[in-house]
Design a protein around this motif. Structure first.
Motif, PDB file in Angstrom:
ATOM      1  N   ALA A 100       0.814  -1.193  -0.138  1.00 36.16           N
ATOM      2  CA  ALA A 100      -0.021  -0.041  -0.023  1.00 36.16           C
ATOM      3  C   ALA A 100       0.915   1.120   0.037  1.00 36.16           C
ATOM      4  CB  ALA A 100      -0.916  -0.102   1.221  1.00 36.16           C
ATOM      5  N   ASN A 101       1.772   1.237   0.737  1.00 32.16           N
ATOM      6  CA  ASN A 101       2.936   2.242   0.864  1.00 32.16           C
ATOM      7  C   ASN A 101       3.443   2.511  -0.723  1.00 32.16           C
ATOM      8  OD1 ASN A 101       2.424   2.983   3.487  1.00 32.16           O
ATOM      9  ND2 ASN A 101       4.077   1.665   4.157  1.00 32.16           N
ATOM     10  N   GLN A 102       3.775   1.477  -1.241  1.00 40.57           N
ATOM     11  CA  GLN A 102       4.401   1.730  -2.645  1.00 40.57           C
ATOM     12  C   GLN A 102       3.597   2.244  -3.509  1.00 40.57           C
ATOM     13  OE1 GLN A 102       7.932   1.016  -2.121  1.00 40.57           O
ATOM     14  NE2 GLN A 102       7.905  -0.183  -3.833  1.00 40.57           N
ATOM     15  N   ALA A 103       2.117   1.894  -3.380  1.00 37.10           N
ATOM     16  CA  ALA A 103       1.054   2.724  -4.266  1.00 37.10           C
ATOM     17  C   ALA A 103       0.471   3.873  -3.847  1.00 37.10           C
ATOM     18  CB  ALA A 103       0.107   1.513  -4.348  1.00 37.10           C
ATOM     19  N   ASN A 104       1.059   4.202  -2.604  1.00 38.68           N
ATOM     20  CA  ASN A 104       0.738   5.654  -2.036  1.00 38.68           C
ATOM     21  C   ASN A 104      -0.916   5.527  -1.809  1.00 38.68           C
ATOM     22  OD1 ASN A 104       1.130   8.082  -1.008  1.00 38.68           O
ATOM     23  ND2 ASN A 104       0.632   9.042  -2.995  1.00 38.68           N
ATOM     24  N   VAL A 105      -1.283   4.547  -1.147  1.00 37.19           N
ATOM     25  CA  VAL A 105      -2.771   4.310  -0.617  1.00 37.19           C
ATOM     26  C   VAL A 105      -2.905   3.984   0.571  1.00 37.19           C
ATOM     27  CG1 VAL A 105      -2.794   2.112  -1.602  1.00 37.19           C
ATOM     28  CG2 VAL A 105      -4.957   3.378  -1.301  1.00 37.19           C
ATOM     29  N   ASP A 106      -3.796   4.189   1.456  1.00 35.12           N
ATOM     30  CA  ASP A 106      -4.046   3.850   2.898  1.00 35.12           C
ATOM     31  C   ASP A 106      -4.998   2.865   2.980  1.00 35.12           C
ATOM     32  OD1 ASP A 106      -2.539   6.112   3.831  1.00 35.12           O
ATOM     33  OD2 ASP A 106      -4.202   7.406   3.956  1.00 35.12           O
ATOM     34  N   ILE A 107      -4.726   1.837   3.771  1.00 30.11           N
ATOM     35  CA  ILE A 107      -5.672   0.524   3.990  1.00 30.11           C
ATOM     36  C   ILE A 107      -6.578   0.816   4.957  1.00 30.11           C
ATOM     37  CG2 ILE A 107      -5.840  -1.798   4.780  1.00 30.11           C
ATOM     38  CD1 ILE A 107      -2.825  -2.103   3.993  1.00 30.11           C
ATOM     39  N   ASN A 108      -7.851   1.070   4.580  1.00 30.13           N
ATOM     40  CA  ASN A 108      -9.078   1.233   5.440  1.00 30.13           C
ATOM     41  C   ASN A 108      -9.364   0.128   6.390  1.00 30.13           C
ATOM     42  OD1 ASN A 108      -9.258   3.777   4.572  1.00 30.13           O
ATOM     43  ND2 ASN A 108     -11.213   3.501   3.342  1.00 30.13           N
ATOM     44  N   THR A 109      -9.607  -0.908   5.920  1.00 26.37           N
ATOM     45  CA  THR A 109     -10.015  -2.205   6.781  1.00 26.37           C
ATOM     46  C   THR A 109      -9.541  -3.474   6.146  1.00 26.37           C
ATOM     47  OG1 THR A 109     -12.126  -2.406   5.387  1.00 26.37           O
ATOM     48  CG2 THR A 109     -12.386  -0.869   7.356  1.00 26.37           C
ATOM     49  N   LEU A 110      -9.866  -4.412   6.895  1.00 24.15           N
ATOM     50  CA  LEU A 110      -9.593  -5.717   6.317  1.00 24.15           C
ATOM     51  C   LEU A 110     -11.107  -6.497   6.372  1.00 24.15           C
ATOM     52  CD1 LEU A 110      -6.436  -7.132   8.382  1.00 24.15           C
ATOM     53  CD2 LEU A 110      -6.586  -6.126   5.804  1.00 24.15           C
ATOM     54  N   ARG A 111     -11.104  -7.065   4.978  1.00 25.30           N
ATOM     55  CA  ARG A 111     -12.617  -7.509   4.851  1.00 25.30           C
ATOM     56  C   ARG A 111     -12.563  -8.944   4.697  1.00 25.30           C
ATOM     57  NH1 ARG A 111     -15.755  -4.413   0.054  1.00 25.30           N
ATOM     58  NH2 ARG A 111     -15.638  -2.840   1.919  1.00 25.30           N
ATOM     59  N   PHE A 112     -13.313  -9.498   5.545  1.00 22.23           N
ATOM     60  CA  PHE A 112     -13.272 -11.059   5.506  1.00 22.23           C
ATOM     61  C   PHE A 112     -14.455 -11.494   4.756  1.00 22.23           C
ATOM     62  CE2 PHE A 112     -10.594  -9.901   8.995  1.00 22.23           C
ATOM     63  CZ  PHE A 112      -9.756 -10.894   9.190  1.00 22.23           C
ATOM     64  N   TYR A 113     -14.211 -12.216   3.707  1.00 22.38           N
ATOM     65  CA  TYR A 113     -15.149 -13.068   2.838  1.00 22.38           C
ATOM     66  C   TYR A 113     -15.375 -14.449   3.082  1.00 22.38           C
ATOM     67  CZ  TYR A 113     -15.649  -9.143  -0.457  1.00 22.38           C
ATOM     68  OH  TYR A 113     -16.046  -7.729  -0.789  1.00 22.38           O
ATOM     69  N   LEU A 114     -16.569 -14.848   3.323  1.00 22.19           N
ATOM     70  CA  LEU A 114     -16.711 -16.373   3.518  1.00 22.19           C
ATOM     71  C   LEU A 114     -16.826 -16.922   1.883  1.00 22.19           C
ATOM     72  CD1 LEU A 114     -20.035 -16.044   5.923  1.00 22.19           C
ATOM     73  CD2 LEU A 114     -17.590 -16.474   6.359  1.00 22.19           C
ATOM     74  N   SER A 115     -16.161 -18.090   2.067  1.00 24.76           N
ATOM     75  CA  SER A 115     -16.095 -18.950   0.672  1.00 24.76           C
ATOM     76  C   SER A 115     -16.218 -20.190   0.648  1.00 24.76           C
ATOM     77  CB  SER A 115     -14.720 -18.308   0.003  1.00 24.76           C
ATOM     78  OG  SER A 115     -13.714 -18.929   0.958  1.00 24.76           O
ATOM     79  N   ASN A 116     -15.770 -21.055  -0.419  1.00 22.23           N
ATOM     80  CA  ASN A 116     -16.181 -22.351  -0.301  1.00 22.23           C
ATOM     81  C   ASN A 116     -15.231 -23.006  -1.328  1.00 22.23           C
ATOM     82  OD1 ASN A 116     -18.559 -24.118   1.161  1.00 22.23           O
ATOM     83  ND2 ASN A 116     -17.623 -25.257  -0.756  1.00 22.23           N
ATOM     84  N   TYR A 117     -14.487 -23.961  -1.011  1.00 18.89           N
ATOM     85  CA  TYR A 117     -13.638 -24.751  -1.820  1.00 18.89           C
ATOM     86  C   TYR A 117     -14.227 -25.370  -2.897  1.00 18.89           C
ATOM     87  CZ  TYR A 117      -9.428 -23.559   0.872  1.00 18.89           C
ATOM     88  OH  TYR A 117      -8.353 -22.833   1.214  1.00 18.89           O
ATOM     89  N   PRO A 118     -14.141 -25.524  -4.136  1.00 16.64           N
ATOM     90  CA  PRO A 118     -14.891 -26.320  -5.135  1.00 16.64           C
ATOM     91  C   PRO A 118     -14.905 -27.810  -4.738  1.00 16.64           C
ATOM     92  CG  PRO A 118     -12.575 -25.536  -6.179  1.00 16.64           C
ATOM     93  CD  PRO A 118     -12.761 -25.016  -4.785  1.00 16.64           C
ATOM     94  N   ASN A 119     -15.538 -28.556  -5.302  1.00 15.26           N
ATOM     95  CA  ASN A 119     -15.514 -30.161  -5.232  1.00 15.26           C
ATOM     96  C   ASN A 119     -14.621 -30.427  -6.441  1.00 15.26           C
ATOM     97  OD1 ASN A 119     -15.959 -32.704  -4.594  1.00 15.26           O
ATOM     98  ND2 ASN A 119     -18.069 -32.678  -5.630  1.00 15.26           N
ATOM     99  N   GLY A 120     -13.535 -30.515  -6.253  1.00 10.66           N
ATOM    100  CA  GLY A 120     -12.512 -31.211  -7.051  1.00 10.66           C
ATOM    101  C   GLY A 120     -11.126 -31.188  -6.746  1.00 10.66           C
ATOM    102  N   GLU A 121     -10.282 -31.816  -7.275  1.00 11.91           N
ATOM    103  CA  GLU A 121      -8.883 -31.885  -6.954  1.00 11.91           C
ATOM    104  C   GLU A 121      -8.214 -30.754  -7.389  1.00 11.91           C
ATOM    105  OE1 GLU A 121      -7.285 -35.442  -8.754  1.00 11.91           O
ATOM    106  OE2 GLU A 121      -8.619 -36.847  -7.648  1.00 11.91           O
TER     107      GLU A 121
END
Length: 229
Positions: A100-121
C-alpha cells in the motif's frame, strides 16, 4: 587526567546509549500497547452462544446439502474454524502495508469474505484444492475510492505501483446508469476487474493482497467450544 578520561568515557557511553535507543525505535514497527480494541472484544459466554447458534441454524443445512449433492457414504462435517499462526498474520500485515505504501494508498479495513472450496482436485489454473467442498474465508484489504470503501490489489501501470479496485463491474454499472463517459482517473488508483479473465491481476501480472490457505478444521479434532469432529 583521570577526570578527563572519566568524562570522555561517560560522554561516549551517553552518545552510544542515545544512538542505540534511536536505532531500536526505528526498527521496532509494532504499535505501542494501548489495551484491547474498544468495543471489539466479546466475552467467552457470548462466543459460546454465537457458536451454538451456528451449530443449530447453519451446520445441519450445510450437512444436508453437501450429503445430497455428493454420493458418498461418509457424512460431511462442516468447517467450524480456520486458523493462522501469529507470525503469518504479522507477515501479512507487514506485506499489505508495504504494498500500500508503494502505491501511495491507505488501507481502511480488512474485509473477511466467506467462501467455499470447489468439489474437485484442482483449480482451473492447476493448483491443488487443499480442502474440497470445505467452507473457508479469505481476507481482502480495502481502500477509499470514489467515496466508497473497496477491496483492492496492486498493478504496475506505466511503471508505477497502482492500487486497483477489485470490482470493476459495480463502478461500470453506476457510470452507465448516470450516462456519463469519463476518462480513466489519474493518480495511483485505477479500475480493474477481479473475476474478468483479461485483467493483469487475474493473469498474474499484478500483485494480489488476498490472504487464504489457512489451516481448516475439521480434519478431526475437538475445538474450544465443545465440538468433537
Amino acid at each position: 587526567m583521570n577526570s578527563q578520561i572519566t568524562n570522555h568515557l561517560l560522554l561516549f557511553f551517553c552518545i552510544s546509549l542515545v544512538l542505540y535507543s534511536c536505532q531500536e525505535s526505528s526498527t521496532n514497527s509494532e504499535l505501542p500497547y494501548e489495551g484491547p480494541p474498544k468495543d471489539r472484544i466479546i466475552t467467552v459466554e457470548r462466543a459460546q452462544e454465537m457458536y451454538d447458534s451456528y451449530s443449530e441454524r447453519r451446520v445441519p443445512i450445510i450437512q444436508k446439502y453437501e450429503d445430497s449433492v455428493v454420493s458418498d457414504s461418509q457424512k460431511f462435517t462442516p468447517t467450524r474454524y480456520a486458523e493462522y499462526d501469529l507470525e503469518t498474520i504479522k507477515q501479512y500485515i507487514a506485506y499489505i502495508e508495504h504494498e500500500a505504501n508503494q502505491a501511495n494508498v491507505d488501507i481502511n479495513t480488512l474485509r473477511f469474505y466467506l467462501s467455499n472450496y470447489p468439489n474437485g482436485e484442482k483449480f482451473p489454473n492447476g493448483d491443488v484444492v487443499k480442502y474440497p467442498r470445505r467452507n473457508s474465508f479469505f481476507v481482502v484489504p480495502t481502500m477509499e475510492y470514489e467515496g466508497k470503501n473497496v477491496g483492492f490489489s496492486i498493478e504496475e501501470v506505466d511503471g508505477k505501483y497502482t492500487a486497483v479496485p477489485i470490482n470493476k463491474n459495480e463502478t461500470k454499472i453506476e457510470k452507465d446508469n448516470q450516462n456519463q463517459k469519463q476518462d480513466e482517473p489519474e493518480g495511483t488508483v485505477n479500475e480493474a476487474g477481479f473475476f474478468t479473465s483479461n485483467t493483469a491481476t487475474v493473469q498474474g501480472g499484478g500483485t494480489s493482497l488476498i490472504l487464504n490457505e489457512s489451516h481448516i478444521m475439521p480434519p478431526p479434532g475437538k475445538d474450544d467450544f465443545g465440538n468433537d469432529n
